[in-house]
Design an enzyme around this catalytic site. Structure first.
Site, PDB file in Angstrom:
ATOM      1  N   PRO A  67       0.820  -1.220   0.000  1.00 38.54           N
ATOM      2  CG  PRO A  67      -0.733  -1.551   1.675  1.00 38.54           C
ATOM      3  CD  PRO A  67       0.614  -2.003   1.215  1.00 38.54           C
ATOM      4  CD  GLU A  68       5.547   1.803  -1.784  1.00 34.22           C
ATOM      5  OE1 GLU A  68       5.998   2.838  -2.310  1.00 34.22           O
ATOM      6  OE2 GLU A  68       6.264   0.828  -1.501  1.00 34.22           O
ATOM      7  CG  ASN A 117      11.038   0.006   2.420  1.00 35.81           C
ATOM      8  OD1 ASN A 117      11.798   0.959   2.553  1.00 35.81           O
ATOM      9  ND2 ASN A 117      11.367  -1.218   2.782  1.00 35.81           N
ATOM     10  NE  ARG A 151       8.926   0.343   5.929  1.00 33.75           N
ATOM     11  CZ  ARG A 151       8.105   1.100   5.201  1.00 33.75           C
ATOM     12  NH1 ARG A 151       7.800   2.331   5.586  1.00 33.75           N
ATOM     13  NH2 ARG A 151       7.576   0.636   4.086  1.00 33.75           N
TER      14      ARG A 151
END
Length: 269
Positions: free
Chosen positions: A2-3, A169, A250
């Site tokens: 989910p970006e 990410n 991350r």
């Protein structure tokens, strides 16, 4: 993942399913909204702001409200036809169900769910930088915000939604690879910030409207990324094994040859 593009796509799915419809029943399964009843409310529109989803509503008393949710790493919305089986996720992950005459919207594992007056949306998203997929996208402002923190690593800066909204990410790793920049490079040492910002916007925009995220141009399984998720696999450019290491909270993936390391870059992986 989910970006920004995933949230943009999700907002469009909900808009097509619910915009203009009157909610016949609502079922919230989060403590802060457990007693909320949206029956009789009308859905005006569904929109995204970076990684935030904003479902804008019209109450029977003419007041305007926004149902805010954040997908983070594992949230999702699905729209079903009335009577259709809900197959998106296990039932225990459902956080909200909105029913209308023509569709049922189900939110799974949503985060930061809040119902606020639409006029107060800025309290939730006003801190965000320019939205890469928004109508008000401002590349110069995104570059300015990045440059304001020259000592921060570029890998962390790209993920900071206060600089530019929508990069996660996956896109962080892919953009840095394509620009040949180590994730540990200080922002002040990045040779072309405007070029990096422009590339990030192009990648998200290219994937808008589809669910397969690709930075390589290929939509085939296993061929959609250059470095993300490819630890120990050969770099598509030089053949060197892709590395994986923690950066902040991350993980990051990079090619040690195509993205020259600084002296403080981790060498394990």
């Amino acid at each position: 993942m989910p970006e920004g593009d995933t949230v943009w796509n999700t907002a469009r799915v909900l808009h097509r399913a619910l915009a203009g419809a009157r909610i016949t029943s609502s079922d919230f399964r989060v403590p802060q909204l457990a007693t909320t009843d949206l029956s009789g409310w009308t859905v005006r529109e569904s929109a995204s702001r970076g990684k935030h989803l904003l479902l804008r509503l019209h109450a029977p008393n003419d007041a305007r409200w926004t149902l805010h949710s954040h997908l983070r790493m594992d949230g999702a919305w699905r729209a079903y036809a009335p009577g259709e089986r809900w197959t998106g996720r296990p039932a225990h992950l459902i956080r909200v169900v909105l029913r209308s005459p023509g569709a049922v919207a189900v939110g799974y594992h949503l985060h930061e769910m809040t119902l606020v007056p639409t006029a107060e949306e800025d309290q939730l998203v006003g801190h965000l930088g320019p939205d890469l997929l928004g109508p008000d996208w401002d590349a110069a402002e995104a570059v300015r915000r990045l440059a304001d923190h020259p000592e921060q690593t570029i890998g962390e800066a790209l993920l900071d939604q206060r600089n530019l909204a929508g990069v996660g990410n996956l896109y962080k790793c892919e953009v840095l690879f394509l620009r040949g920049v180590s994730p540990w490079t200080p922002v002040g040492a990045v040779p072309d910030l405007p070029g990096m910002v422009a590339l990030a916007q192009r990648l998200l925009a290219a994937n808008r409207g589809r669910w397969t995220q690709s930075s390589t141009g290929s939509l085939y399984r296993g061929q959609t990324s250059y470095v993300y998720g490819r630890r120990a696999q050969p770099c598509r450019r030089c053949g060197t094994a892709i590395r994986k290491e923690e950066l902040g909270e991350r993980v990051t993936y990079w090619c040690p040859v195509c993205q020259p390391e600084h002296s403080d870059t981790p060498v394990s992986g």
